[in-house]
Design an enzyme around this catalytic site. Structure first.
Site, PDB file in Angstrom:
ATOM      1  N   GLN A 337       0.831  -1.209   0.000  1.00  0.00           N
ATOM      2  CA  GLN A 337       0.000   0.000   0.000  1.00  0.00           C
ATOM      3  C   GLN A 337       0.867   1.262   0.000  1.00  0.00           C
ATOM      4  O   GLN A 337       1.708   1.454   0.873  1.00  0.00           O
ATOM      5  CB  GLN A 337      -0.923   0.032   1.213  1.00  0.00           C
ATOM      6  CG  GLN A 337      -1.887  -1.138   1.295  1.00  0.00           C
ATOM      7  CD  GLN A 337      -1.390  -2.243   2.205  1.00  0.00           C
ATOM      8  OE1 GLN A 337      -0.201  -2.568   2.197  1.00  0.00           O
ATOM      9  NE2 GLN A 337      -2.280  -2.817   3.001  1.00  0.00           N
ATOM     10  N   GLN A 359      -0.194  -0.324  -5.723  1.00  0.00           N
ATOM     11  CA  GLN A 359      -1.291  -0.703  -4.828  1.00  0.00           C
ATOM     12  C   GLN A 359      -1.786   0.533  -4.079  1.00  0.00           C
ATOM     13  O   GLN A 359      -1.005   1.281  -3.499  1.00  0.00           O
ATOM     14  CB  GLN A 359      -0.827  -1.771  -3.834  1.00  0.00           C
ATOM     15  CG  GLN A 359      -1.944  -2.251  -2.913  1.00  0.00           C
ATOM     16  CD  GLN A 359      -1.544  -3.454  -2.066  1.00  0.00           C
ATOM     17  OE1 GLN A 359      -0.526  -4.082  -2.312  1.00  0.00           O
ATOM     18  NE2 GLN A 359      -2.346  -3.770  -1.064  1.00  0.00           N
ATOM     19  N   ASP A 360      -3.122   0.740  -4.118  1.00  0.00           N
ATOM     20  CA  ASP A 360      -3.776   1.841  -3.380  1.00  0.00           C
ATOM     21  C   ASP A 360      -3.339   3.227  -3.865  1.00  0.00           C
ATOM     22  O   ASP A 360      -3.006   4.106  -3.073  1.00  0.00           O
ATOM     23  CB  ASP A 360      -3.500   1.720  -1.872  1.00  0.00           C
ATOM     24  CG  ASP A 360      -4.220   0.540  -1.238  1.00  0.00           C
ATOM     25  OD1 ASP A 360      -4.879  -0.204  -1.972  1.00  0.00           O
ATOM     26  OD2 ASP A 360      -4.119   0.377  -0.021  1.00  0.00           O
ATOM     27  N   ASP A 381      -6.296  -2.784  -5.984  1.00  0.00           N
ATOM     28  CA  ASP A 381      -7.219  -1.877  -5.273  1.00  0.00           C
ATOM     29  C   ASP A 381      -6.843  -0.413  -5.501  1.00  0.00           C
ATOM     30  O   ASP A 381      -6.858   0.398  -4.578  1.00  0.00           O
ATOM     31  CB  ASP A 381      -7.210  -2.162  -3.765  1.00  0.00           C
ATOM     32  CG  ASP A 381      -7.472  -3.614  -3.428  1.00  0.00           C
ATOM     33  OD1 ASP A 381      -8.119  -4.299  -4.240  1.00  0.00           O
ATOM     34  OD2 ASP A 381      -7.032  -4.069  -2.354  1.00  0.00           O
ATOM     35  N   ARG A 449     -13.286  -5.540  -5.829  1.00  0.00           N
ATOM     36  CA  ARG A 449     -13.533  -6.559  -4.808  1.00  0.00           C
ATOM     37  C   ARG A 449     -13.993  -5.854  -3.527  1.00  0.00           C
ATOM     38  O   ARG A 449     -13.678  -4.683  -3.294  1.00  0.00           O
ATOM     39  CB  ARG A 449     -12.290  -7.419  -4.548  1.00  0.00           C
ATOM     40  CG  ARG A 449     -11.062  -6.656  -4.076  1.00  0.00           C
ATOM     41  CD  ARG A 449      -9.917  -7.612  -3.787  1.00  0.00           C
ATOM     42  NE  ARG A 449      -8.732  -6.923  -3.279  1.00  0.00           N
ATOM     43  CZ  ARG A 449      -7.799  -7.502  -2.539  1.00  0.00           C
ATOM     44  NH1 ARG A 449      -7.920  -8.786  -2.204  1.00  0.00           N
ATOM     45  NH2 ARG A 449      -6.743  -6.834  -2.125  1.00  0.00           N
TER      46      ARG A 449
END
Length: 543
Positions: A337, A359-360, A381, A449
């Site tokens: 993240q 990520q993120d 994500d 998700r």
């Protein structure tokens, strides 16, 4: 008091105080007290009209009854006076938040590691923001609508969840976090339920394309293709400041200027960590284009930050606008993240901006947000959070992830069914970057998700390229949230727009009705007609 009852009391009090007389006296006094009560309290309707009735409507009725019972003036809350009830439950949530924050500050000395201290420090910030939001809902000078209040309560609950998440993701949830245990989340959730999560956004009438509260001077400024800057930032020294942070600090002292404050950030790569706080209301950052003005950093969870604090740029200033700037996090996929931008800014707008990470990447944390003609890059994500956010006409690029990873475009974090939040992606394109395209046979990419129980994400009239897996959506952890989430697709186009192989979850919907799809438009989902026109950013209010 009835005359006969008064005489009976006088007569008994004049006799010797036997046990029988004392008992009779107690009964008569009780009857006297009941005779003074309003009919609704001295009859069987007490529970129906009082605290029990209201608390039974909340997700946490026992918590509601406990704290209401401590407030003597809240014992009788008539069914008809919902306004009084809403204020009462928010006031109780505020009182308990203040107590919790005082306790949390004391816990700083109990932290046993740097990571524990990092998560604790986030919680102090998040509780302070929650207190500010609850105060805002109770302030009569705010002139808020019911939809505004629901938005702020949704954000308050998101803050509390984010506090807890920081400890969990840094794997330090065993000691300080239990000591922070309180009922504030339950109280805010109760306030949300009484406020009613189905409140529609409020729209306004306009003159010359702007709400009535926008002054003539602001209209000219916002309609201009190149607004005059109050301050200029340039790395080469040709502006007022060399760093964006210096310009923002200077903008905090506006010498009485209440309108839009414009900061022009000239081309260059600015290695800065920016926190654009609540006091910097109505700030506008204008770059020289997303290819030329870049703000960059490299914080990450693997590097010791929480996801919340890993953001290169964090903004909570109401009415914030950014145009022509790229926000970047260079930590790379191996550091997990790593946020490029985190926004908890109500009524914020990002126009022709870039968001680059893995990520993120883009943390749409809370409140109402709008993204127009932006470029967003990431892997896992990479558009996530719990804001009420619409991304319109954006280019969304999945990148090559680490070996064994799957790409997921979204991870929406709605934790309460009454929150007004969700991610809506409208008339945008989902595609792969050049480094991913040759590997589509080995790397799966999904639309989203469920990060939290009531995750809500909708793709409206988007182009979905071949990188998207035919199933469309991915589980988070087994059957978690598959029945409580809301995922929808409406009239998407492109090679992966067909829905015949999509997941069969109860919470997934192929939206066929335009009236259902319209619930998630700019106009209806974020009340854009009432505030976006004032920004000067073009938008489609409907399908």
């Amino acid at each position: 008091m009835p005359l006969s009852l008064s005489r009976s009391i006088i007569s008994i009090s004049a006799t010797a105080p036997s046990m029988e007389n004392l008992l009779l006296l107690f009964v008569l006094l009780l009857l006297t007290f009941l005779s003074f009560l309003p009919p609704s309290l001295s009859s069987s309707s007490t529970a129906y009209n009082g605290v029990d009735w209201w608390c039974s409507k909340t997700p946490h009725p026992n918590t509601c009854r406990h704290y209401m019972s401590l407030q003597s003036h809240h014992h009788h809350l008539p069914k008809e006076n919902s306004k009084l009830v809403k204020k009462a439950v928010v006031h109780i949530a505020l009182e308990q938040s203040l107590k919790a924050q005082s306790h949390n500050k004391w816990l700083g000395s109990k932290c046993r590691s740097v990571k524990e201290k990092a998560a604790w420090a986030d919680c102090l910030v998040l509780y302070q923001q929650t207190i500010a939001l609850l105060n805002q809902t109770l302030d009569p000078a705010t002139k808020s609508t019911d939809y505004d209040v629901q938005t702020w309560l949704s954000a308050a609950l998101t803050n509390l969840e984010t506090c807890r998440t920081g400890f969990v993701e840094l794997n330090v949830s065993g000691y300080v976090l239990p000591l922070m245990s309180n009922n504030v989340s339950d109280l805010v959730s109760n306030a949300l339920s009484i406020q009613n999560g189905s409140i529609p956004p409020q729209t306004e009438r306009y003159r010359d394309g702007f709400p009535s509260w926008v002054s003539g001077g602001d209209r000219k400024l916002l309609q201009s293709s190149s607004p005059a800057a109050d301050l200029v930032v340039a790395k080469d020294g040709s502006g007022d400041f060399r760093t964006i942070a210096e310009a923002l600090n200077a903008s905090a002292d506006r010498s009485g200027k209440a309108g839009r404050f414009v900061v022009h950030v000239k081309r260059g790569v600015y290695e800065e960590k920016l926190d654009i706080g609540r006091k910097l209301k109505n700030v506008m950052l204008i770059g020289d284009g997303l290819r030329y003005t870049v703000v960059t950093g490299s914080r990450s969870v693997r590097g010791g930050s929480t996801t919340f604090n890993s953001a290169t740029v964090a903004v909570t200033a109401e009415g914030f606008i950014a145009r022509g700037i790229t926000f970047r996090n260079t930590a790379g996929p191996q550091n997990h993240q790593a946020v490029a931008l985190r926004s908890g800014a109500d009524l914020s707008v990002f126009y022709r901006c870039g968001f680059e990470g893995y990520q993120d990447t883009l943390y749409a944390h809370s409140q109402r947000q709008f993204y127009k003609e932006c470029f967003i890059y990431g892997t896992v994500d990479f558009i996530f959070g719990n804001a009420a956010v619409v991304l319109q006409n954006c280019m969304i690029y999945a990148r090559k992830p680490m070996s064994g990873q799957k790409n997921t475009v979204t991870a929406q974090g709605r934790t309460d069914p009454n929150q007004t939040t969700g991610i809506v992606i409208h008339k945008s394109r989902v595609m792969g970057t050049p480094d991913l395209v040759p590997r589509l046979s080995s790397v799966k990419t999904y639309l989203g998700r469920p990060w939290k129980m009531y995750s809500r994400t909708i793709f409206l009239q988007c182009f979905l390229d071949t990188l998207v897996d035919p199933a469309g959506w991915l589980e988070w952890d087994g059957n978690f949230a598959l029945n409580t989430l809301y995922y929808g697709e409406y009239k998407n186009i492109g090679p992966r727009s067909l829905t015949n192989q999509r997941v069969k979850w109860d919470g997934y919907h192929v939206i066929a009705n335009a009236s259902v799809a319209s619930r998630f438009t700019v106009e209806n989902f974020i009340g854009g007609q009432s505030w976006l026109l004032a920004t000067g950013v073009p938008f489609l209010s409907s399908l």
